[in-house]
Design a protein around this motif. Sequence first.
Motif, PDB file in Angstrom:
ATOM      1  N   TYR A 135      70.532  36.468 -19.261  1.00 47.92           N
ATOM      2  CA  TYR A 135      70.260  35.656 -18.075  1.00 47.92           C
ATOM      3  C   TYR A 135      69.095  36.252 -17.280  1.00 47.92           C
ATOM      4  N   THR A 136      69.048  37.580 -17.195  1.00 43.52           N
ATOM      5  CA  THR A 136      67.958  38.254 -16.488  1.00 43.52           C
ATOM      6  C   THR A 136      66.624  38.026 -17.198  1.00 43.52           C
ATOM      7  N   ASN A 137      66.654  38.085 -18.527  1.00 41.13           N
ATOM      8  CA  ASN A 137      65.431  37.846 -19.289  1.00 41.13           C
ATOM      9  C   ASN A 137      64.921  36.419 -19.122  1.00 41.13           C
ATOM     10  N   GLN A 138      65.831  35.466 -19.021  1.00 40.41           N
ATOM     11  CA  GLN A 138      65.429  34.080 -18.801  1.00 40.41           C
ATOM     12  C   GLN A 138      64.726  33.922 -17.458  1.00 40.41           C
ATOM     13  N   ILE A 139      65.282  34.592 -16.433  1.00 44.04           N
ATOM     14  CA  ILE A 139      64.635  34.521 -15.112  1.00 44.04           C
ATOM     15  C   ILE A 139      63.269  35.204 -15.154  1.00 44.04           C
ATOM     16  N   ARG A 140      63.171  36.331 -15.879  1.00 44.11           N
ATOM     17  CA  ARG A 140      61.890  37.027 -15.997  1.00 44.11           C
ATOM     18  C   ARG A 140      60.845  36.128 -16.655  1.00 44.11           C
ATOM     19  N   LYS A 141      61.236  35.386 -17.693  1.00 41.36           N
ATOM     20  CA  LYS A 141      60.310  34.473 -18.360  1.00 41.36           C
ATOM     21  C   LYS A 141      59.878  33.344 -17.434  1.00 41.36           C
ATOM     22  N   MET A 142      60.790  32.914 -16.552  1.00 42.24           N
ATOM     23  CA  MET A 142      60.440  31.872 -15.585  1.00 42.24           C
ATOM     24  C   MET A 142      59.432  32.386 -14.567  1.00 42.24           C
ATOM     25  N   LEU A 143      59.563  33.655 -14.191  1.00 40.95           N
ATOM     26  CA  LEU A 143      58.679  34.205 -13.156  1.00 40.95           C
ATOM     27  C   LEU A 143      57.356  34.717 -13.715  1.00 40.95           C
ATOM     28  N   GLN A 144      57.326  35.054 -14.988  1.00 41.59           N
ATOM     29  CA  GLN A 144      56.135  35.661 -15.576  1.00 41.59           C
ATOM     30  C   GLN A 144      54.868  34.809 -15.423  1.00 41.59           C
ATOM     31  N   PRO A 145      54.911  33.486 -15.672  1.00 43.49           N
ATOM     32  CA  PRO A 145      53.691  32.688 -15.499  1.00 43.49           C
ATOM     33  C   PRO A 145      53.201  32.616 -14.066  1.00 43.49           C
ATOM     34  N   LEU A 146      54.090  32.921 -13.105  1.00 40.03           N
ATOM     35  CA  LEU A 146      53.705  32.816 -11.701  1.00 40.03           C
ATOM     36  C   LEU A 146      52.995  34.062 -11.199  1.00 40.03           C
ATOM     37  N   VAL A 147      53.083  35.151 -11.952  1.00 38.38           N
ATOM     38  CA  VAL A 147      52.465  36.413 -11.530  1.00 38.38           C
ATOM     39  C   VAL A 147      51.201  36.641 -12.345  1.00 38.38           C
ATOM     40  N   PRO A 148      50.019  36.642 -11.710  1.00 38.84           N
ATOM     41  CA  PRO A 148      48.783  36.855 -12.462  1.00 38.84           C
ATOM     42  C   PRO A 148      48.674  38.276 -12.979  1.00 38.84           C
ATOM     43  N   PHE A 149      48.061  38.405 -14.150  1.00 36.92           N
ATOM     44  CA  PHE A 149      47.847  39.733 -14.718  1.00 36.92           C
ATOM     45  C   PHE A 149      46.728  40.423 -13.944  1.00 36.92           C
ATOM     46  N   MET A 150      46.875  41.718 -13.716  1.00 34.10           N
ATOM     47  CA  MET A 150      45.903  42.466 -12.913  1.00 34.10           C
ATOM     48  C   MET A 150      44.725  42.889 -13.792  1.00 34.10           C
ATOM     49  N   TYR A 151      43.787  41.978 -13.985  1.00 30.84           N
ATOM     50  CA  TYR A 151      42.593  42.312 -14.742  1.00 30.84           C
ATOM     51  C   TYR A 151      41.624  43.140 -13.911  1.00 30.84           C
ATOM     52  N   THR A 152      41.487  42.781 -12.622  1.00 36.41           N
ATOM     53  CA  THR A 152      40.580  43.477 -11.713  1.00 36.41           C
ATOM     54  C   THR A 152      41.278  43.663 -10.371  1.00 36.41           C
ATOM     55  N   ASP A 153      40.525  44.188  -9.405  1.00 34.87           N
ATOM     56  CA  ASP A 153      41.050  44.328  -8.046  1.00 34.87           C
ATOM     57  C   ASP A 153      40.884  43.057  -7.228  1.00 34.87           C
ATOM     58  N   ASN A 154      40.259  42.043  -7.835  1.00 28.56           N
ATOM     59  CA  ASN A 154      39.996  40.807  -7.108  1.00 28.56           C
ATOM     60  C   ASN A 154      41.077  39.780  -7.433  1.00 28.56           C
ATOM     61  N   PRO A 155      41.854  39.333  -6.439  1.00 29.64           N
ATOM     62  CA  PRO A 155      42.947  38.389  -6.712  1.00 29.64           C
ATOM     63  C   PRO A 155      42.467  37.023  -7.176  1.00 29.64           C
ATOM     64  N   VAL A 156      41.294  36.589  -6.701  1.00 30.36           N
ATOM     65  CA  VAL A 156      40.773  35.284  -7.101  1.00 30.36           C
ATOM     66  C   VAL A 156      40.471  35.273  -8.599  1.00 30.36           C
ATOM     67  N   LEU A 157      39.783  36.308  -9.072  1.00 31.59           N
ATOM     68  CA  LEU A 157      39.448  36.382 -10.490  1.00 31.59           C
ATOM     69  C   LEU A 157      40.704  36.574 -11.337  1.00 31.59           C
ATOM     70  N   ASN A 158      41.676  37.334 -10.836  1.00 32.59           N
ATOM     71  CA  ASN A 158      42.924  37.527 -11.576  1.00 32.59           C
ATOM     72  C   ASN A 158      43.647  36.201 -11.800  1.00 32.59           C
ATOM     73  N   CYS A 159      43.756  35.401 -10.751  1.00 32.28           N
ATOM     74  CA  CYS A 159      44.416  34.088 -10.875  1.00 32.28           C
ATOM     75  C   CYS A 159      43.651  33.188 -11.840  1.00 32.28           C
ATOM     76  N   LEU A 160      42.313  33.202 -11.720  1.00 33.73           N
ATOM     77  CA  LEU A 160      41.491  32.342 -12.573  1.00 33.73           C
ATOM     78  C   LEU A 160      41.642  32.732 -14.042  1.00 33.73           C
ATOM     79  N   LEU A 161      41.528  34.019 -14.331  1.00 32.69           N
ATOM     80  CA  LEU A 161      41.626  34.469 -15.719  1.00 32.69           C
ATOM     81  C   LEU A 161      43.022  34.230 -16.287  1.00 32.69           C
TER      82      LEU A 161
END
Length: 370
Positions: A213-239
Amino acid sequence: MLVNVIWIGFASYFFYYEEKDRRFIQIFESEALFMVIGVAEALGVFLIDVIMEIIQITPQSTEIQKSIETAFSKIVLLFLYYVVFSRLWKKSILRTKTQYILYLIMFVYSVVNVLIIAVISNRENPLVLMVIVGCTIFANMYLLYFIKFSDERNYYKMQLEMMEQQEKIQYDNYEIQSAKYKEAMSILHDVDKHMKMIEGLYQEDFKREALNYTNQIRKMLQPLVPFMYTDNPVLNCLLSDKKRVADRNGISFKIETNEVDINFMKPIDITTLFGNLIDNALEATKKCNEEKYIGLYVKEYNEMISIRIENSVEDPVAVKNGKIYSSSAKRNGVGLLNIQRCIEDYLGSIIYKYSNQLLVCDIVLNRVDE
């Protein structure tokens, strides 16, 4: 020539308002402009004399011949100004092939009229001569007004299309983030229920079910959290968003940023530059039947940022002198102009390369202080 040089230098020094250290530069610029005009007019005189000699037309009156040479030299000067000189001095002027064809047609029209004047002058028909001279002058005056209006209209139309394209990219990005926000709010709305469910499963010693059940919730939340490619949040969301689009289309999207700091760029420029680059790469890669690959590499060298985006293409791409010439480039013309504008704002450069079904775009940006 000497009188003109002295007079232009005198007028430039005393009648142009410039700082003292720039007055001599102003004199040099004015004298250079005069020399350019003189060369252009001399070219016009030489050209009309050669044409009349080839077709064996020579006005009997010396005054008529000098008048024809003077009038044609001004036509050549105007033609060179609009076709050549204005392009050198004003880089932002945008013209199409149709406009250059119009320039050429009007120039040929002026040559024909001047030659007709030379022929009629031998027949001593001053009335017809006056009408033709008047038509020639009117046609050239109309040309000047029409081309000026057309140039300005096309320029501002292109600027408007570039702004609309920027707004569309920003709006699409807003729609994506809005959808993420709604999805996150729906999860947060039921977070209390989820926590009680997990707590109940652990109390009943259903640890395996609780973990699932915890893993299912993690999969639901994963697409909502951008990966930290850089220190810039705009570019992180875009990428992060573009990476998901690539994954849905079966495209291998490799991203390497090496923790580059691009916070010197405006958010709208980040969205416009990277959004257009990746969208163009996605559009081209979707058409590939075999390997579908996109690579984005961002590196930092002292005060410069290097951006390389490469993608597989199905058909060969015509690249000449680092510029791309293809039908897709015409369709994405506004996007390419927005990319070019962003690069120019940061005193950068862009070069395209193509080899073995791989299109590579190399960009260098300089850190520009506000």
